[in-house]
Write a protein that holds these residues in place. Structure first.
Motif, PDB file in Angstrom:
ATOM      1  N   GLU A 215       0.882  -1.175   0.000  1.00 58.03           N
ATOM      2  CA  GLU A 215       0.000   0.000   0.000  1.00 58.03           C
ATOM      3  C   GLU A 215       0.919   1.223   0.000  1.00 58.03           C
ATOM      4  O   GLU A 215       2.049   1.164   0.485  1.00 58.03           O
ATOM      5  N   ILE A 256      -8.495  -6.365 -14.845  1.00 57.55           N
ATOM      6  CA  ILE A 256      -7.704  -5.431 -14.027  1.00 57.55           C
ATOM      7  C   ILE A 256      -8.357  -5.149 -12.683  1.00 57.55           C
ATOM      8  O   ILE A 256      -7.912  -4.268 -11.956  1.00 57.55           O
ATOM      9  N   PHE A 257      -9.419  -5.887 -12.318  1.00 58.22           N
ATOM     10  CA  PHE A 257     -10.045  -5.652 -11.012  1.00 58.22           C
ATOM     11  C   PHE A 257      -9.097  -6.055  -9.888  1.00 58.22           C
ATOM     12  O   PHE A 257      -8.968  -5.349  -8.893  1.00 58.22           O
ATOM     13  N   MET A 259      -5.230  -7.103  -9.449  1.00 59.96           N
ATOM     14  CA  MET A 259      -3.944  -7.269 -10.117  1.00 59.96           C
ATOM     15  C   MET A 259      -2.842  -7.498  -9.088  1.00 59.96           C
ATOM     16  O   MET A 259      -3.030  -7.232  -7.902  1.00 59.96           O
ATOM     17  N   TYR A 312      -5.706  -2.357  12.032  1.00 55.70           N
ATOM     18  CA  TYR A 312      -5.416  -0.972  12.400  1.00 55.70           C
ATOM     19  C   TYR A 312      -6.665  -0.098  12.540  1.00 55.70           C
ATOM     20  O   TYR A 312      -6.543   1.070  12.864  1.00 55.70           O
ATOM     21  N   GLU A 329     -15.877  -3.734  -4.304  1.00 55.27           N
ATOM     22  CA  GLU A 329     -15.139  -2.604  -3.721  1.00 55.27           C
ATOM     23  C   GLU A 329     -14.387  -1.790  -4.771  1.00 55.27           C
ATOM     24  O   GLU A 329     -13.662  -2.332  -5.588  1.00 55.27           O
ATOM     25  N   GLY A 332     -11.733   2.253  -0.390  1.00 51.32           N
ATOM     26  CA  GLY A 332     -11.874   1.978   1.037  1.00 51.32           C
ATOM     27  C   GLY A 332     -11.736   3.276   1.825  1.00 51.32           C
ATOM     28  O   GLY A 332     -10.908   4.124   1.494  1.00 51.32           O
ATOM     29  N   SER A 371      -8.773   5.524   0.190  1.00 51.17           N
ATOM     30  CA  SER A 371      -7.849   4.770  -0.658  1.00 51.17           C
ATOM     31  C   SER A 371      -8.602   4.152  -1.834  1.00 51.17           C
ATOM     32  O   SER A 371      -9.437   3.270  -1.663  1.00 51.17           O
TER      33      SER A 371
HETATM   34  N1  GAP Z   1      -4.125   1.719   2.540  1.00 48.10           N
HETATM   35  C1  GAP Z   1      -5.338   1.006   2.636  1.00 48.10           C
HETATM   36  C2  GAP Z   1      -5.498  -0.022   1.609  1.00 48.10           C
HETATM   37  O1  GAP Z   1      -4.586  -0.344   0.892  1.00 48.10           O
HETATM   38  P1  GAP Z   1      -7.245  -1.675   0.586  1.00 48.10           P
HETATM   39  O2  GAP Z   1      -8.734  -1.735   0.801  1.00 48.10           O
HETATM   40  O3  GAP Z   1      -6.458  -2.904   0.769  1.00 48.10           O
HETATM   41  O4  GAP Z   1      -6.747  -0.513   1.554  1.00 48.10           O
HETATM   42  C3  GAP Z   1      -7.478   0.130  -1.289  1.00 48.10           C
HETATM   43  O5  GAP Z   1      -6.961  -1.111  -0.873  1.00 48.10           O
HETATM   44  C4  GAP Z   1      -7.943   0.078  -2.722  1.00 48.10           C
HETATM   45  O6  GAP Z   1      -6.889  -0.382  -3.561  1.00 48.10           O
HETATM   46  C5  GAP Z   1      -9.097  -0.886  -2.979  1.00 48.10           C
HETATM   47  O7  GAP Z   1     -10.337  -0.297  -2.682  1.00 48.10           O
HETATM   48  C6  GAP Z   1      -8.934  -1.188  -4.455  1.00 48.10           C
HETATM   49  O8  GAP Z   1      -9.549  -0.172  -5.234  1.00 48.10           O
HETATM   50  C7  GAP Z   1      -7.437  -1.102  -4.662  1.00 48.10           C
HETATM   51  N2  GAP Z   1      -6.855  -2.460  -4.698  1.00 48.10           N
HETATM   52  C8  GAP Z   1      -6.526  -3.240  -3.641  1.00 48.10           C
HETATM   53  N3  GAP Z   1      -6.003  -4.403  -4.058  1.00 48.10           N
HETATM   54  C9  GAP Z   1      -6.009  -4.368  -5.414  1.00 48.10           C
HETATM   55  C10 GAP Z   1      -5.592  -5.265  -6.440  1.00 48.10           C
HETATM   56  N4  GAP Z   1      -5.042  -6.431  -6.148  1.00 48.10           N
HETATM   57  N5  GAP Z   1      -5.757  -4.889  -7.735  1.00 48.10           N
HETATM   58  C11 GAP Z   1      -6.290  -3.690  -8.040  1.00 48.10           C
HETATM   59  N6  GAP Z   1      -6.689  -2.799  -7.122  1.00 48.10           N
HETATM   60  C12 GAP Z   1      -6.556  -3.123  -5.822  1.00 48.10           C
END
Ligand code: GAP
Length: 510
Positions: A215, A256-257, A259, A312, A329, A332, A371
């Motif tokens: 992240e 790409i949902f 990745m 957290y 989602e 977030g 995020s």
């Molecule tokens: N810092 C908080 C955080 O990273 P998360 O809900 O794990 O929270 C935030 O991720 C956003 O990142 C998600 O809502 C999604 O849009 C995007 N995301 C997370 N994992 C992803 C993945 N593997 N591929 C594409 N987008 C991803």
């Protein structure tokens, strides 16, 4: 919906939006490259986010932190110990799944059954149909709703207690089968850490084990004091950044949902302890307004409160979007308490506090985070924009109704034919507009085919230069969505594009 998704995926490739990474080597799973139009759409989305989240707000500043970070950061943040997904394997197909996703899909299937039943009944009963009453009284719908509710409850408890056997039992009792082998021959459920490891240093013995950041948020936390002091910020204030994040996703399907390498746009808002719930509500509403401003349809969004809070958080929700495969989602919003700053204070031995002159005291600020995944936002735009239309003459056209401020190409400049000085005049128009906008010049094929191609790319306007242009300086302006054409003077084009393509109307509305 399946067809829509398949069409969006193939259209993305055919029209230069998204390519499989390393395609000529048979591809790399869940890693994608963005083509000539994809990169423009991504840039526009990022720019709109940055403009509204940073440049429009006196209380938020931006940074760009490195992807490589000191490994202790991930110990402090809890990612080494707790950034896990529960995985399960099917012994026959040897395919691996996320146990929680298998169960979520089962819950969604009950929802879909209910929706279908309601749709059927609505058609049968016409105007007199009362859907609320139907949902409460139809025996089949009531049975599914009860099953869904019970499953949801059991699932939430198992997640809450990190009960891996409990998750497996749900999969067995719900008789969930592997979509590939069709069997229910499952292994135990195990935890799997999602971080990618790598090494820093040229000599093996001296090298340092690093992780690719999962992240972008931690780059903000560890720079909290640098930014607060140098930008002279006072609480409440935010730090924003966009950048790549990496997760070794177990189930990387749905294009790409999900990745393994993706881009996040994150903002950490630092607040006084005790005021975090107020700010949490503020950011929930503000971010929902932002999404709706994109014009993809208000009904396509909903909030989803988290059942299981991350290690957290003291409150968390998602903004979900109705993708072709259902509500999922998109962003977030998390109230992260003082967890991250306190942990970094503890592990680094450096104070990460703010002196609040109004309270005359030092404290570790609380954090509310927003995020959003840029690639998911991209997919939301493409799925909402994809259309197949049958025209009055019976012919078909495929178009992307991408809102003009986001469109990769704002206008295509087309000489009607490739002679008589029309290309030269069209190039003159192209040069004038391209200083301010992303425009394209195209003189290949008949003009009708060029219109279709621009429709498929999602270009909102086509400007045609014809023989009349040489005489009086007027051109035709064709609208992608209505296909209507108006004639206007070449000197009016810039104002016209500014009015229709600039983000300013959206920015004023949010
Ligand atoms: N810092 C908080 C955080 O990273 P998360 O809900 O794990 O929270 C935030 O991720 C956003 O990142 C998600 O809502 C999604 O849009 C995007 N995301 C997370 N994992 C992803 C993945 N593997 N591929 C594409 N987008 C991803």
């Amino acid at each position: 919906m399946d067809d829509l998704f398949k069409n969006v995926v193939s259209h993305s490739k055919e029209y230069g939006y998204v390519f499989q990474s390393s395609e000529i080597y048979d591809g790399l799973s869940a890693v994608y490259d963005f083509g000539p139009y994809g990169v423009e759409l991504k840039n526009n989305l990022r720019m709109y986010w940055w403009k509204s989240m940073v440049q429009l707000r006196p209380d938020i500043v931006g940074i760009d932190s490195a992807i490589f970070m000191h490994p202790t950061i991930w110990k402090a943040s809890g990612h080494i110990d707790a950034f896990n997904d529960p995985l399960i394997d099917n012994k026959d197909s040897k395919k691996r799944y996320r146990a929680d996703v298998l169960i979520e899909e089962r819950i969604a299937s009950y929802e879909q059954k209910i929706e279908k039943e309601v749709e059927k009944a609505a058609k049968r009963f016409g105007d007199s149909f009362d859907s609320a009453l139907f949902v409460q009284t139809n025996p089949r719908v009531v049975e599914w709703a009860d099953k869904k509710q019970a499953l949801h409850q059991r699932f939430a408890t198992a997640l809450e207690q990190s009960d891996l056997d409990g998750l497996r039992n749900i999969i067995l009792e719900e008789e969930i089968a592997c979509p590939v082998s069709g069997t229910r021959n499952w292994t135990e459920v195990r935890q799997f850490n999602l971080m990618f490891g790598t090494k820093l240093g040229s000599v093996a013995e001296d090298s340092l084990d690093l992780y690719l950041r999962p992240e972008t948020a931690q780059g903000i936390f560890v720079n909290f004091l640098n930014v607060q002091k140098t930008a002279r910020m006072r609480i409440p204030f935010g730090i924003a950044q966009t950048g790549k994040a990496f997760r070794n996703e177990i189930v990387a399907r749905q294009f790409i949902f999900r990745m393994r390498e993706f881009e996040q746009m994150e903002m950490q808002y630092f607040v006084r302890p005790g005021s975090e719930m107020e700010w949490y509500e503020h950011w929930k509403e503000a971010r929902m307004r932002w999404h709706r401003s994109l014009g993809l349809g208000d009904a396509n969004y909903r909030f989803h409160d988290h059942e299981k809070l991350a290690h957290y958080a003291n409150a968390a929700c998602d903004i979900e979007f109705k993708f072709p495969f259902g509500f999922k989602e998109l962003e977030g919003i998390h109230s992260r308490t003082d967890f991250d700053l306190s942990q970094h204070q503890k592990f680094s031995g450096k104070k990460l506090q703010f002196f609040d002159p109004e309270l005359n005291e030092n404290y570790v600020p609380y954090v509310v985070e927003t995020s959003v995944g840029l690639d998911r936002l991209f997919l939301a735009v493409l799925s909402a924009a994809y259309r197949e239309e049958t025209l009055e003459d019976g012919s078909q056209r495929v178009l992307l109704k991408i809102p003009a401020p986001l469109a990769p190409v704002k206008a295509a400049v087309l000489p009607l034919i490739k002679k008589d000085g029309l290309p030269e005049k069209a190039l003159e128009v192209f040069r004038e507009l391209s200083v301010d906008w992303s425009v394209q010049y195209d003189d290949k094929d008949a003009v009708g085919r060029r219109y279709r191609r621009q429709d498929a790319i999602g270009t909102p306007f086509c400007i045609t230069v014809d023989h009349q242009t040489l005489q009086d300086g007027t051109v035709t302006l064709r609208d992608r969505d209505t296909m209507e054409q108006i004639r206007l003077h070449q000197s009016e084009l810039l104002d016209n594009l500014r009015e229709r393509c600039h983000f300013s109307t959206w920015l004023k509305a949010i």
